[in-house]
Each structure stands twice: as structure tokens, then as C-alpha cells.
Design a protein around this motif. Structure first.
Motif, PDB file in Angstrom:
ATOM      1  N   ASP A   1      69.984  61.687  42.838  1.00  0.00           N
ATOM      2  CA  ASP A   1      69.956  61.135  41.475  1.00  0.00           C
ATOM      3  C   ASP A   1      70.670  59.783  41.530  1.00  0.00           C
ATOM      4  O   ASP A   1      71.810  59.664  41.099  1.00  0.00           O
ATOM      5  CB  ASP A   1      70.685  62.134  40.544  1.00  0.00           C
ATOM      6  CG  ASP A   1      71.052  61.538  39.208  1.00  0.00           C
ATOM      7  OD1 ASP A   1      70.227  60.809  38.644  1.00  0.00           O
ATOM      8  OD2 ASP A   1      72.192  61.788  38.731  1.00  0.00           O
ATOM      9  N   ILE A   2      69.992  58.802  42.104  1.00  0.00           N
ATOM     10  CA  ILE A   2      70.711  57.568  42.409  1.00  0.00           C
ATOM     11  C   ILE A   2      70.443  56.476  41.386  1.00  0.00           C
ATOM     12  O   ILE A   2      69.413  56.488  40.699  1.00  0.00           O
ATOM     13  CB  ILE A   2      70.364  57.070  43.828  1.00  0.00           C
ATOM     14  CG1 ILE A   2      68.868  56.837  43.977  1.00  0.00           C
ATOM     15  CG2 ILE A   2      70.852  58.068  44.874  1.00  0.00           C
ATOM     16  CD1 ILE A   2      68.472  56.370  45.353  1.00  0.00           C
ATOM     17  N   SER A   3      71.365  55.545  41.307  1.00  0.00           N
ATOM     18  CA  SER A   3      71.289  54.498  40.295  1.00  0.00           C
ATOM     19  C   SER A   3      71.543  53.136  40.917  1.00  0.00           C
ATOM     20  O   SER A   3      72.458  52.982  41.730  1.00  0.00           O
ATOM     21  CB  SER A   3      72.356  54.797  39.237  1.00  0.00           C
ATOM     22  OG  SER A   3      72.380  53.796  38.264  1.00  0.00           O
ATOM     23  N   LEU A   4      70.737  52.188  40.513  1.00  0.00           N
ATOM     24  CA  LEU A   4      70.920  50.795  40.969  1.00  0.00           C
ATOM     25  C   LEU A   4      70.679  49.852  39.813  1.00  0.00           C
ATOM     26  O   LEU A   4      69.961  50.206  38.866  1.00  0.00           O
ATOM     27  CB  LEU A   4      69.896  50.474  42.063  1.00  0.00           C
ATOM     28  CG  LEU A   4      70.295  51.106  43.376  1.00  0.00           C
ATOM     29  CD1 LEU A   4      69.214  51.984  43.873  1.00  0.00           C
ATOM     30  CD2 LEU A   4      70.696  50.062  44.389  1.00  0.00           C
ATOM     31  N   ARG A   5      71.213  48.641  39.932  1.00  0.00           N
ATOM     32  CA  ARG A   5      70.792  47.622  38.972  1.00  0.00           C
ATOM     33  C   ARG A   5      69.297  47.390  39.221  1.00  0.00           C
ATOM     34  O   ARG A   5      68.857  47.418  40.381  1.00  0.00           O
ATOM     35  CB  ARG A   5      71.556  46.310  39.202  1.00  0.00           C
ATOM     36  CG  ARG A   5      72.990  46.326  38.668  1.00  0.00           C
ATOM     37  CD  ARG A   5      73.613  44.955  38.859  1.00  0.00           C
ATOM     38  NE  ARG A   5      73.595  44.546  40.265  1.00  0.00           N
ATOM     39  CZ  ARG A   5      72.744  43.659  40.797  1.00  0.00           C
ATOM     40  NH1 ARG A   5      71.833  43.045  40.046  1.00  0.00           N
ATOM     41  NH2 ARG A   5      72.789  43.358  42.086  1.00  0.00           N
ATOM     42  N   ILE A   6      68.555  47.132  38.146  1.00  0.00           N
ATOM     43  CA  ILE A   6      67.113  46.959  38.328  1.00  0.00           C
ATOM     44  C   ILE A   6      66.842  45.776  39.260  1.00  0.00           C
ATOM     45  O   ILE A   6      65.959  45.835  40.111  1.00  0.00           O
ATOM     46  CB  ILE A   6      66.416  46.795  36.964  1.00  0.00           C
ATOM     47  CG1 ILE A   6      66.578  48.111  36.187  1.00  0.00           C
ATOM     48  CG2 ILE A   6      64.934  46.482  37.117  1.00  0.00           C
ATOM     49  CD1 ILE A   6      66.231  48.023  34.752  1.00  0.00           C
ATOM     50  N   GLY A   7      67.672  44.746  39.145  1.00  0.00           N
ATOM     51  CA  GLY A   7      67.495  43.567  39.997  1.00  0.00           C
ATOM     52  C   GLY A   7      67.709  43.885  41.473  1.00  0.00           C
ATOM     53  O   GLY A   7      67.187  43.187  42.343  1.00  0.00           O
ATOM     54  N   ALA A   8      68.474  44.928  41.756  1.00  0.00           N
ATOM     55  CA  ALA A   8      68.760  45.273  43.160  1.00  0.00           C
ATOM     56  C   ALA A   8      67.702  46.229  43.721  1.00  0.00           C
ATOM     57  O   ALA A   8      67.705  46.523  44.917  1.00  0.00           O
ATOM     58  CB  ALA A   8      70.149  45.919  43.255  1.00  0.00           C
ATOM     59  N   LEU A   9      66.807  46.725  42.838  1.00  0.00           N
ATOM     60  CA  LEU A   9      65.860  47.770  43.278  1.00  0.00           C
ATOM     61  C   LEU A   9      64.893  47.338  44.399  1.00  0.00           C
ATOM     62  O   LEU A   9      64.783  48.062  45.393  1.00  0.00           O
ATOM     63  CB  LEU A   9      65.049  48.288  42.090  1.00  0.00           C
ATOM     64  CG  LEU A   9      65.612  49.480  41.324  1.00  0.00           C
ATOM     65  CD1 LEU A   9      64.730  49.781  40.117  1.00  0.00           C
ATOM     66  CD2 LEU A   9      65.724  50.718  42.201  1.00  0.00           C
ATOM     67  N   PRO A  10      64.215  46.178  44.279  1.00  0.00           N
ATOM     68  CA  PRO A  10      63.198  45.880  45.305  1.00  0.00           C
ATOM     69  C   PRO A  10      63.776  45.885  46.727  1.00  0.00           C
ATOM     70  O   PRO A  10      63.198  46.541  47.616  1.00  0.00           O
ATOM     71  CB  PRO A  10      62.679  44.496  44.894  1.00  0.00           C
ATOM     72  CG  PRO A  10      62.908  44.440  43.415  1.00  0.00           C
ATOM     73  CD  PRO A  10      64.188  45.195  43.189  1.00  0.00           C
ATOM     74  N   ALA A  11      64.903  45.230  46.950  1.00  0.00           N
ATOM     75  CA  ALA A  11      65.475  45.180  48.306  1.00  0.00           C
ATOM     76  C   ALA A  11      65.932  46.571  48.734  1.00  0.00           C
ATOM     77  O   ALA A  11      65.718  47.005  49.877  1.00  0.00           O
ATOM     78  CB  ALA A  11      66.637  44.207  48.336  1.00  0.00           C
TER      79      ALA A  11
ATOM     80  N   GLY B   1      62.724  52.495  34.904  1.00  0.00           N
ATOM     81  CA  GLY B   1      63.128  51.464  33.943  1.00  0.00           C
ATOM     82  C   GLY B   1      64.636  51.406  33.746  1.00  0.00           C
ATOM     83  O   GLY B   1      65.157  50.433  33.182  1.00  0.00           O
ATOM     84  N   ASP B   2      65.349  52.422  34.187  1.00  0.00           N
ATOM     85  CA  ASP B   2      66.828  52.403  34.112  1.00  0.00           C
ATOM     86  C   ASP B   2      67.435  52.197  35.496  1.00  0.00           C
ATOM     87  O   ASP B   2      68.653  52.320  35.663  1.00  0.00           O
ATOM     88  CB  ASP B   2      67.380  53.752  33.583  1.00  0.00           C
ATOM     89  CG  ASP B   2      66.654  54.231  32.353  1.00  0.00           C
ATOM     90  OD1 ASP B   2      66.251  53.378  31.545  1.00  0.00           O
ATOM     91  OD2 ASP B   2      66.486  55.456  32.194  1.00  0.00           O
ATOM     92  N   GLY B   3      66.616  52.000  36.512  1.00  0.00           N
ATOM     93  CA  GLY B   3      67.141  51.890  37.885  1.00  0.00           C
ATOM     94  C   GLY B   3      67.578  53.236  38.430  1.00  0.00           C
ATOM     95  O   GLY B   3      68.399  53.314  39.339  1.00  0.00           O
ATOM     96  N   ASN B   4      67.007  54.332  37.881  1.00  0.00           N
ATOM     97  CA  ASN B   4      67.428  55.691  38.250  1.00  0.00           C
ATOM     98  C   ASN B   4      66.280  56.441  38.943  1.00  0.00           C
ATOM     99  O   ASN B   4      65.249  56.713  38.342  1.00  0.00           O
ATOM    100  CB  ASN B   4      67.850  56.423  36.978  1.00  0.00           C
ATOM    101  CG  ASN B   4      68.279  57.873  37.165  1.00  0.00           C
ATOM    102  OD1 ASN B   4      68.499  58.572  36.183  1.00  0.00           O
ATOM    103  ND2 ASN B   4      68.418  58.345  38.380  1.00  0.00           N
ATOM    104  N   LEU B   5      66.488  56.733  40.239  1.00  0.00           N
ATOM    105  CA  LEU B   5      65.470  57.440  41.024  1.00  0.00           C
ATOM    106  C   LEU B   5      65.923  58.861  41.315  1.00  0.00           C
ATOM    107  O   LEU B   5      67.085  59.084  41.680  1.00  0.00           O
ATOM    108  CB  LEU B   5      65.275  56.755  42.378  1.00  0.00           C
ATOM    109  CG  LEU B   5      64.905  55.280  42.408  1.00  0.00           C
ATOM    110  CD1 LEU B   5      65.015  54.749  43.816  1.00  0.00           C
ATOM    111  CD2 LEU B   5      63.498  55.102  41.887  1.00  0.00           C
TER     112      LEU B   5
END
Ligand code: MLT
Ligand code: ZN
Length: 467
Positions: free
Chosen positions: A346-356, A381-385
Motif C-alpha cells: 500500500d505504497i504512496s508517492l508524490r504524483i510527480g515522482a510516480l513515472p520514475a 490519482g493520489d499516488g497510491n498503489l
């Protein structure tokens, strides 16, 4: 904390029953099993008993009793948690808020609803709707999870992109601290600049600082009429492009994704296919569509996505029943995976950091999990996978978990480098405890431990969870 010798604890329990004669206590093995677990199914439940207080004073009395006898307590709501936060596997007393499930009041001027902690999310949502307003936090476990548990984990869900997490909607909370003291935090105020906001400390504290007994929920106007769309996409890069496109053009209420592997499971579990053909990624999105211009904007966004090669196909719901069927494709995933004993991320990232991050993590998981089925879905949409790894039937539970934990250590390292969090919305509980240090600094964890000591000096509240 709890004595390993059951005899003194049985005597202490008898003393509690004598002290609170109207307190409901259960000790049947089937009840211990039922109330000692959450949805993780990894630990064998072994609580001392289950207590069902009916009033705040009973909660206080139980906590004081636990302090006197050195007995650990596990606060318990709907036990739909996915991190082991409500597991009682070491002779703890489970303190179930199940009987404290009433709406206590509605305030039309403040637009707030005061509820007992054991009320389900769905019942709170319905109560808000009966007053022409909404409580907008929402997710699939709505019918069984409790508001107290939502507060304890700062629950997120499918509408965070529009409304934020539980934290945003708690105007006030009543909490019984580890010494039995009742704290009335923030009293429903909108503005309150009077020092530390202890309310926010208790939100997300996973029952380690206090037991939530009441909450005043902030309500808001219902959103305008909406439309629900299902999109089929070729790859992860297209997913990020479509998200940027739709967010720029539409007023999103939700933007959720899942892969073809998730789709296969949810279809096998009874959901209806809405788009033909094989596609790697899918999105369920809901957006405001009150008038023709909003509907035209949605079609224009869709067409642009198709022309760019980011969208392969789509379906738009024409009725409430169709909207529910599209949502089922996303909301049914957790249930459809449950028989495969998934290891959940249940991980979280800033959306801007997602592609890399995604590029790195896809390579890592492909390398480390060559033989396991890996299911990607979540709140992109929340950066949550939510990356769920399914246990092959022939592999022993312990071996499977050991292999997943090895990969999670690597994942936690990548997350740390990209500035992410090991838990977005499920909490740390028992499952994510070994990885907390990758997300929070040593100084932060030391402060958290200090706060635990202040709120719960004898360590009776949910010991062993979080750290
Ligand atoms: C969900 O969003 O469906 C759940 O939080 C994720 C899960 O079951 O892993
Ligand atoms: Zn989720």
C-alpha cells in the motif's frame, strides 16, 4: 505486557466482570477467533476475551483496569484492516466498539454529525444523506468498517482525489487515553489556534495513543450529477498521460486503475465485462457532469486520449446500474483476491515522482517475482498503489511471506530514494512494522515513541503495533 500465565489474567477478567456487571464479555473460542483477527489472516487469534462497552465510562473503566492488571488492550472496530492493526494474538483483551454505534446528533448550522466510534462508515454516510448532506470518505469496506477504525488509520479510499483523507473530515474527536482520561479534542471548531492539535495526533495513531469513542464529522454538499467511465489503456505510461489529461479537463471525483490481471480475478468473481478485447490497464473514473458542456468536455478528453494512442477503448455508464457495474470492476478486486492470500503493498508517492518510480519498480518486481502473480491496482490519482502478490497454492504460507518480505525490503529502499511511504492508507500495524524506518526518520520515530509514552504510560494500548 500481558502475563504469559493465563491464570492471573483469568482472575483479572473475573474482577473486571465484577467491577462492571453490565459489561458484555465473550470468551467462547469461536468469538476469540472472530474478534481476534482482521482481514490479514496471517496471525492466529488468541485474545483473552472480548469486551463490548456500551458507554464512554465503561471504556474508561476498562482502560483503568488494564493499567492496574498490566493487561494489553486491542481497540476493535469492523476489523477490515489490512495491516494487522486490530489483531489480538497474545492474550490481549479486545475492546470492541461494536455496541457504541449510534448517531448522537446533527448540527445543521455547523453541518456536522456526531457519532459513536462503532458506527459503520455506511451508516454515517446514510445519516448525512438523510440531512441532505454527504460524509464524503468512501471505500469498498463501507458496510463493515467503523468510523473509529477509519480515524485510527486515517482511512483514504476512492474519493481522496476530490475530498482528501478521513483527517480532513474530523471536526472533533473524543478519545480515552492510555491512563483512562477522556480527552475532548477540538470540539468541532473550524479555527482553533491554541497550541498542539492533539486531534490530528490521534488520527492515524492506530489505537496506540487512545481509544476513539466519539467523533464529530464534517459534512458537505452532495456533488453535482456525475458520469462514470471505464477506459482501457495500453501501458503504464499511457495511464499517467490520461490522468494528466482528465485532471486538466474534468472535475474528477475519482480516478482508479487496475490491470488485466485484476480484471481477470474480478470477472471470475462475478463482475460483468464492460469492454471487449485484451488491454493491459484499465481506469474507472467518475467526474462532474451536470450539464451538456461538462459531458462534451469528457467526450473531447476521451477523443484526445484515443488520438494520442493513450486510450484503446472506453465505456460510459448510461444508468445508475451501469455505473455500479463499472465500479464493481474496481471495488470487487480486494474480495476477489482474498482466496489467494495476497501479500499487500500500500505504497504512496508524490504524483510527480510516480513515472520514475514506476519504471524502477516494474523492473524490480518483474525480476524478483518471476513466478508469482502480481496484481497492480489502486488510487493512482493520489499516488497510491496497491501491489498485491498472490500466493501460489502449493507454497507454504511462511515461505511465501518470507519471499515477499525480502522483496518488500528492496521496494522500501526504492521508495525511500523516491521520497515515498510504505503505507498510504492501510496503516503500519504489524505487517509494515519492519519497514517504518525507510519512511520515517530515526528522529521522528523517537518522537513517536515519546508521544506513546506520554499518552499511554503503562503501554496498555495496542502494544507491538506501529513500532
Ligand atoms: C482498495 O483500495 O481496494 C484496498 O485499499 C486495497 C487492497 O485490498 O489492497
Ligand atoms: Zn485502497
Amino acid at each position: 505486557m500481558t502475563s504469559p500465565d493465563p491464570a492471573p489474567n483469568a482472575a483479572a477478567l473475573a474482577e473486571l466482570a465484577a467491577r462492571l456487571p453490565s459489561l458484555r464479555l465473550l470468551t467462547e473460542p469461536s468469538d476469540l477467533e472472530h474478534y481476534g483477527r482482521d482481514w490479514t489472516r496471517r496471525w492466529t487469534p488468541a485474545p483473552l476475551a472480548i469486551a463490548f462497552p456500551a458507554a464512554v465510562e465503561e471504556v474508561q473503566a476498562i482502560i483503568r483496569w488494564a493499567n492496574e492488571h498490566g493487561i494489553a488492550l486491542v481497540p476493535s472496530g469492523g476489523r477490515t484492516g489490512l495491516s494487522g492493526g486490530a489483531v489480538a494474538a497474545h492474550g490481549e483483551l479486545v475492546l470492541s466498539l461494536e455496541r457504541m454505534n449510534r448517531v448522537l446528533g446533527f448540527d445543521a448550522i455547523d453541518r456536522s454529525l456526531t457519532v459513536q466510534a462503532g458506527i459503520t462508515l455506511q451508516a454515517a454516510q446514510e445519516a448525512a444523506r438523510n440531512h441532505g448532506l454527504i460524509y464524503p470518505v468512501d471505500f469498498a469496506a463501507r458496510g463493515s468498517c467503523s468510523i473509529g477504525g477509519n480515524i485510527a488509520t486515517n482511512a483514504g479510499g476512492i474519493r481522496v482525489i476530490r475530498y482528501g483523507n478521513t483527517r480532513e473530515w474530523i471536526a472533533g474527536v473524543k478519545v480515552v487515553a492510555g491512563n483512562g482520561e477522556l480527552l475532548e479534542l477540538n470540539r468541532g471548531l473550524i479555527k482553533n489556534s491554541s497550541g498542539y492539535d492533539l486531534r490530528h495526533l490521534t488520527i492515524g495513531s492506530e489505537g496506540t495513543l487512545g481509544v476513539v469513542v466519539e467523533a464529530t464529522l464534517r459534512l458537505t454538499d452532495p456533488p453535482p450529477p456525475s458520469q462514470v467511465m471505464l477506459l482501457a489503456l495500453p501501458d503504464m505510461a499511457a495511464l499517467m498521460q490520461v490522468f494528466a489529461l482528465f485532471r486538466a479537463r474534468l472535475k474528477l471525483q475519482a480516478f482508479e486503475f487496475f490491470t488485466d490481471v485484476a480484471l481477470r480475478h474480478v470477472l471470475a468473481h462475478g463482475a460483468q465485462r464492460a469492454i471487449d478485447g485484451d488491454h493491459s490497464f484499465y481506469v474507472v473514473t467518475e467526474f462532474d457532469a451536470a450539464d451538456e458542456s461538462a459531458q462534451d468536455a469528457a467526450l473531447a478528453a476521451f477523443e484526445q486520449g484515443v488520438n494520442e494512442g493513450w486510450i484503446a477503448d472506453g465505456a460510459i455508464a448510461q444508468s445508475e446500474a451501469q455505473a455500479a457495474a463499472l465500479w464493481r470492476l474496481r471495488e470487487g478486486i480486494t474480495e476477489s483476491l482474498a482466496p489467494h492470500k495476497p501479500y499487500k503493498n500500500d505504497i504512496s508517492l508524490r504524483i510527480g515522482a510516480l513515472p520514475a518510480f514506476l519504471e524502477e519498480i516494474q523492473a524490480l518486481l518483474g525480476r524478483e517475482y518471476p513466478h508469482f502473480e502480481v496484481v497492480w491496482f489502486g488510487h493512482i490519482g493520489d499516488g497510491n498503489l496497491h501491489i498485491n502478490v498472490l500466493k501460489p497454492a502449493e507454497l507454504a504460507d511462511a515461505d511465501f511471506i518470507a519471499q515477499c518480505e525480502h522483496v518488500t525490503r528492496l521496494l522500501a529502499g526504492v521508495l525511500q530514494r523516491h521520497g515515498g511511504s510504505i503505507s498510504a492508507e492501510h496503516g503500519i500495524g504489524l505487517v509494515k512494522k519492519p519497514y517504518l524506518e525507510g519512511t520515517r526518520s530515526a528522529a521522528e520515530i523517537a518522537l513517536m515513541r515519546g508521544l506513546k509514552q506520554v499518552f499511554d504510560p503503562r503501554g496498555v494500548l495496542n502494544p507491538g503495533k506501529l513500532f
